[in-house]
Structure formats: structure tokens, C-alpha cells
Write an enzyme that holds these catalytic residues in place. Structure first.
Site, mmCIF file in Angstrom:
data_model
loop_
_atom_site.group_PDB
_atom_site.id
_atom_site.type_symbol
_atom_site.label_atom_id
_atom_site.label_comp_id
_atom_site.label_asym_id
_atom_site.label_seq_id
_atom_site.Cartn_x
_atom_site.Cartn_y
_atom_site.Cartn_z
ATOM 1 N N LYS A 22 -18.964 47.432 -54.203
ATOM 2 C CA LYS A 22 -17.615 47.946 -53.916
ATOM 3 C C LYS A 22 -17.048 47.318 -52.640
ATOM 4 O O LYS A 22 -15.920 46.845 -52.617
ATOM 5 C CB LYS A 22 -17.685 49.470 -53.758
ATOM 6 C CG LYS A 22 -16.437 50.067 -53.125
ATOM 7 C CD LYS A 22 -16.508 51.569 -53.023
ATOM 8 C CE LYS A 22 -17.108 52.114 -51.762
ATOM 9 N NZ LYS A 22 -16.233 52.148 -50.583
ATOM 10 N N ASN A 23 -17.845 47.316 -51.587
ATOM 11 C CA ASN A 23 -17.305 46.897 -50.292
ATOM 12 C C ASN A 23 -17.046 45.389 -50.202
ATOM 13 O O ASN A 23 -16.303 44.949 -49.325
ATOM 14 C CB ASN A 23 -18.219 47.363 -49.156
ATOM 15 C CG ASN A 23 -18.121 48.865 -48.943
ATOM 16 O OD1 ASN A 23 -17.266 49.525 -49.535
ATOM 17 N ND2 ASN A 23 -19.001 49.416 -48.114
HETATM 18 C C1 UD1 Z 1 -17.322 49.731 -43.637
HETATM 19 C C2 UD1 Z 1 -17.683 50.211 -45.026
HETATM 20 C C3 UD1 Z 1 -18.232 51.626 -44.982
HETATM 21 C C4 UD1 Z 1 -19.392 51.720 -43.967
HETATM 22 C C5 UD1 Z 1 -18.985 51.130 -42.622
HETATM 23 C C6 UD1 Z 1 -20.166 51.035 -41.641
HETATM 24 C C7 UD1 Z 1 -16.081 49.000 -46.396
HETATM 25 C C8 UD1 Z 1 -14.889 49.058 -47.282
HETATM 26 N N1 UD1 Z 1 -16.488 50.157 -45.850
HETATM 27 O O1 UD1 Z 1 -16.300 50.615 -43.154
HETATM 28 O O2 UD1 Z 1 -18.694 51.962 -46.293
HETATM 29 O O3 UD1 Z 1 -19.738 53.060 -43.798
HETATM 30 O O4 UD1 Z 1 -18.470 49.808 -42.783
HETATM 31 O O5 UD1 Z 1 -21.185 50.266 -42.185
HETATM 32 O O6 UD1 Z 1 -16.688 47.968 -46.213
HETATM 33 N N2 UD1 Z 1 -14.202 51.103 -35.087
HETATM 34 C C9 UD1 Z 1 -13.388 51.122 -33.974
HETATM 35 N N3 UD1 Z 1 -12.234 50.373 -33.988
HETATM 36 C C10 UD1 Z 1 -11.880 49.621 -35.056
HETATM 37 C C11 UD1 Z 1 -12.724 49.586 -36.183
HETATM 38 C C12 UD1 Z 1 -13.892 50.343 -36.159
HETATM 39 O O7 UD1 Z 1 -13.679 51.798 -32.996
HETATM 40 O O8 UD1 Z 1 -10.815 48.975 -35.017
HETATM 41 C C13 UD1 Z 1 -15.451 51.908 -35.078
HETATM 42 C C14 UD1 Z 1 -15.438 52.993 -36.156
HETATM 43 O O9 UD1 Z 1 -14.789 54.165 -35.721
HETATM 44 C C15 UD1 Z 1 -16.920 53.213 -36.375
HETATM 45 C C16 UD1 Z 1 -17.509 51.809 -36.148
HETATM 46 O O10 UD1 Z 1 -16.522 51.072 -35.452
HETATM 47 O O11 UD1 Z 1 -17.447 54.089 -35.430
HETATM 48 C C17 UD1 Z 1 -17.873 51.066 -37.414
HETATM 49 O O12 UD1 Z 1 -16.781 51.077 -38.309
HETATM 50 P P1 UD1 Z 1 -16.504 49.854 -39.302
HETATM 51 O O13 UD1 Z 1 -17.721 48.991 -39.342
HETATM 52 O O14 UD1 Z 1 -15.225 49.235 -38.950
HETATM 53 O O15 UD1 Z 1 -16.357 50.605 -40.696
HETATM 54 P P2 UD1 Z 1 -15.428 50.187 -41.906
HETATM 55 O O16 UD1 Z 1 -15.219 48.711 -41.930
HETATM 56 O O17 UD1 Z 1 -14.230 51.065 -41.920
#
Ligand code: UD1
Length: 424
Positions: A22-23
Site C-alpha cells: 500500500k505505502n
Molecule cells: C508513513 C507510513 C505509515 C507509517 C509511518 C512511519 C505511508 C503512506 N505511511 O507515514 O504507515 O506508520 O510512515 O513508518 O507511507 N513528522 C514531522 N514533520 C513532518 C513529517 C513527519 O514531525 O513534516 C513526524 C511525524 O509526526 C512522526 C514522524 O515524523 O512522528 C514519522 O512520520 P512519517 O515517517 O512522516 O510518517 P508518514 O510518512 O506520514
């Protein structure tokens, strides 16, 4: 809203084919907006999140052709609008990633701020910081991010303060069309990022270092079409392995890549499972034994994935002994714990809700339960499989976001599970 009704007690036994990730697929669909020619993505799982992303592309006027095997052909150059509306972006965070590709290719994009699973605050500040570093002009207007650039974006140095999967993917794809070199540091290293990079490279992008914490992109003027098959879903595979281990079962997963699950497999081995692997299969046999409790610390890849934390707690809840499960990626990702405790589990949260102490009990008791995120919901299904009596899992539209044919797949392994439309 549908529910799943599970009569617990059956061991999971048999063979299963793992779906496409999915991701990975979710990010390749917006990446296709970078191309001047059709992009064809195959092995795409049939999931609600994918349908939402296709709808979003459709709302931009992009022509998308889907065949019966979920091979998706995207003709991005048919795009007519550059605005991604709130109703589509709010339901799924990954949809925010249409912003960079539209901006890089067409110089403009208006995208609503995202929603997604209710697992703590999930900001997009690092996405925006990266886009600004590439030269985007960004304004916030009534919940929308309005971005534009005159001419091409410019290669830049981007450092991520926090390892972010979506941020790494978003900036990596956007930089493929920027002028000059972009160096991204402290990147996430998840296999889905590598898969996306391989797809972009087939489109003509120049990317190196994907899968390490430094990714270097030399921007090109235009990207062409390509055909790409999505990798297997490691989280789906991990979920079925954990479910099988919890029930004392024996499963063989075809199409699963053991290299993407090394830590998970070693933790399942510690729990008492016999595991064998090939290039594209994983077999797990618990020989009917109750699992031993195993502690894990969740982290960024290659550490134990946050997306398998809830399922692992379900297994630990009926294991022999006590285990600690520490979440380090998301706040508020333990809502399943309260529901499992209602089923007779003995789990307490410590450290400002960052750590679950799970004291294994011999058996859970069936109960009506629900959760408001994808992985928490599926963990309650696993809890139902190891519970005495009937468990009703409500709000399973969350599961449909990320698990293809979950009840058919579990039933094929011998689970007693059925879907019924909710009356309430
Ligand atoms: C992706 C996955 C999700 C998984 C997550 C962590 C997809 C579609 N989803 O989500 O299933 O649980 O990785 O492995 O691939 N953060 C910030 N600022 C930002 C972006 C992120 O502070 O601009 C923080 C988030 O709040 C979180 C951490 O970084 O605490 C990791 O998030 P991130 O890796 O970005 O998750 P997603 O890409 O949304």
C-alpha cells in the site's frame, strides 16, 4: 459501517499470497504526475486508500485507466486543475504528496492540509520546509497550502530534523525535476522509499543513495513513462505472521520479502516460532505452542516498524511472560490497549503513554471492540482470533484502508471470521 465477527480459537494454517505494498503504490500514483507520458503501475492492492488516491487524481482531471488485475495506467498530461480538495486529502495523509509533483511539473499547486489515521499530531512542516528549500513560494490560506514557482525548482541541501517516510518521498520525487543537484540528509530508509526511487529512475530520474540516509538527486528537464510492479507489502506479511504465531499456527506467505522483515522475524523467532525463508516466501510454524513474551522498541527502518506494534501487543497479550513494547515514532498510538484490556488482557501504559507493559494471560475473552486507526483495528482482529468466544470488531473501514480481503485471507487460513453490515 461493516463489522467483523470472529469466533476465536482456530489456529491459522495454510498458504497465502501477500498483496502489493500500500505505502509504495500510494506514493507512485502522485509520482506519475511528474511524467509527460503514461505511467503503468502493477501489483497495486485493491484498497480504499488506493481508491481515494485515484479519485484525487481524477479530481485533477487526470485520466486513470484500471484493469481487472489492478494494473493502473496514469496519463498525467491530461491534468486540468491543480487544486486537491479538502474532502479527499483529509481522509488520507499520503494525498498531500500530490503537492510537490504538481509544483515541480506545472509550477503551481493548491493542496488542503491532510488528515489520515488518528494517531497523534502528524505535521507536514518538514515537507513544507523541503519544498521551500527547493525554491517553492508557499502560503497558507484557509487550510490550504498554496505553492508556486517561476520556472523550475532549484536543487538544494535538505536536512530532515526527524526521519520522515512521507517527507523523504515527497522531496525526493519533487527534486527529480528541479534544476541542479539536491542532497537530502537524515532520510528515512524504508523499502517503500527504495521502491518509489526505482520507479522514478525508470521514468528517467537520476537518484542515488535511496535506502541510505543520504539521497542525491540530479534534476532532469522532463520525465517519461514507465512500467513498474510494486513490491510486496511487508506490513501485511508481518501482520499475518504475527497472527499465525499468536494462534500457535503454521503459515507460508508467498510473495513476501524476508529482507524487509529481518527484525520482525528475529522477534518471532524469540517468541518460539520456527521460521524458514526463500527469496520471496516466508514460512512460520509455532507447532501449536503458546508464544513467549518478547519486548520490542519501535523505530525507523530497519528497526521494528510502528505499523506492526499493535499486532505485536496482541500476540504478547496471550504470551507466556511479560514484555515491554516501546513506541518512539507516534504519540497516542496505543488506543488498542484499552480495547484489549476489555477483552481480559493485562496491559498498562507507562512513560507518558510511550511504553506498554504487557503481562501475558492464557486467553482473552471475546467482546465488542473498535478502533480508530488501521493497525489498531487489525490488532483487535488478532486479539479476537485468540479469544474465547465471539469478538465483534466495529468500524472496520479502517482495516479496508490497508488490508486487501482481510476476512477472505484469514478464512482461507482457517479462521472463523465473517463480515456483516453494521446496523448502528
Ligand atoms: C508513513 C507510513 C505509515 C507509517 C509511518 C512511519 C505511508 C503512506 N505511511 O507515514 O504507515 O506508520 O510512515 O513508518 O507511507 N513528522 C514531522 N514533520 C513532518 C513529517 C513527519 O514531525 O513534516 C513526524 C511525524 O509526526 C512522526 C514522524 O515524523 O512522528 C514519522 O512520520 P512519517 O515517517 O512522516 O510518517 P508518514 O510518512 O506520514
Amino acid at each position: 459501517m461493516d463489522k467483523l465477527i470472529i469466533a476465536g480459537g482456530a489456529r491459522l494454517e495454510g498458504e497465502l499470497r501477500i498483496s502489493g505494498a500500500k505505502n509504495s503504490a500510494l506514493l507512485m500514483l502522485p509520482a506519475s504526475l511528474l511524467a509527460n507520458e503514461p505511467v503503468t503501475i502493477s501489483n497495486v492492492p485493491h484498497l480504499r486508500d488506493i481508491t481515494t488516491m485515484i479519485e484525487l487524481l481524477g479530481s485533477l482531471g487526470v485520466e486513470v485507466v484500471i484493469d481487472e488485475k489492478m494494473q493502473i495506467e496514469i496519463h498525467a498530461n491530461t491534468i486540468q486543475r491543480f487544486r486537491a480538495p479538502y474532502d479527499l486529502v483529509r481522509t488520507m495523509r499520503a494525498s498531500f504528496c500530490v503537492l510537490g509533483p504538481m509544483l515541480a511539473h506545472y509550477g503551481q499547486a493548491d493542496v488542503s492540509l491532510p488528515g489520515g489515521c488518528a494517531i497523534g499530531p502528524r505535521p507536514v512542516d518538514l515537507h513544507l520546509k523541503g519544498l521551500e528549500a527547493l525554491g517553492a513560494r508557499i502560503e497558507m490560506d484557509e487550510g490550504y497550502v498554496k505553492a508556486n514557482v517561476d520556472g523550475r525548482l532549484k536543487g538544494a541541501h535538505v536536512f530532515f530534523d526527524v526521519s520522515t517516510v512521507g517527507g523523504t518521498e515527497h522531496i525526493m520525487m519533487t527534486a527529480t525535476l528541479a534544476e541542479g543537484r539536491t542532497v537530502m540528509e537524515n532520510c528515512a530508509r524504508e523499502p517503500e522509499i527504495v521502491d518509489l526511487a526505482e520507479c522514478l529512475i525508470k521514468m528517467g530520474a537520476k537518484i542515488e543513495g535511496h535506502g541510505t540516509d543520504t539521497i542525491v538527486i540530479d534534476g532532469v528537464e522532463a520525465l517519461g513513462g514507465c512500467e513498474h510492479a510494486v513490491i510486496a507489502d511487508r506490513i501485511e506479511a508481518g501482520t499475518y505472521l504475527i497472527a499465525a504465531a499468536a494462534t500457535g499456527g503454521h503459515v507460508k506467505l508467498k510473495g513476501a520479502n524476508p529482507q524487509h522483515l529481518e527484525v520482525v522475524l528475529s522477534k518471532l523467532d524469540e517468541a518460539g516460532a520456527d521460521i524458514s525463508t526463500g527469496d520471496d516466501w516466508i514460512e512460520l510454524d509455532m507447532h501449536g505452542r503458546r508464544p513467549r513474551a518478547v519486548s520490542v522498541v519501535v523505530g525507523v527502518f530497519p528497526a521494528f516498524p510502528t505499523d506492526l506494534q499493535a499486532q505485536f501487543i496482541a500476540m504478547n497479550s496471550i504470551a507466556e511472560g511479560t514484555a515491554t513494547v516501546k513506541e518512539t515514532i507516534f504519540e497516542n498510538r496505543f488506543m488498542h490497549v484499552h480495547e484489549m484490556n476489555r477483552m481480559g488482557a493485562n496491559i498498562r501504559l507507562e512513560g507518558n503513554n510511550t511504553t506498554a507493559i504487557v503481562e501475558g494471560v492464557p486467553r482473552l475473552k471475546g467482546a465488542p471492540v473498535m478502533a480508530n486507526d488501521l493497525r489498531a483495528s487489525v490488532s483487535l482482529v488478532i486479539a479476537g482470533l485468540v479469544a474465547e468466544g465471539e469478538t465483534v470488531v466495529d468500524r472496520i473501514y479502517h482495516i479496508d484502508r490497508g488490508y486487501e480481503q482481510v476476512e477472505e485471507k484469514l478464512a482461507s487460513l482457517g479462521a472463523n471470521i465473517r463480515r456483516v453490515p453494521s446496523t448502528g
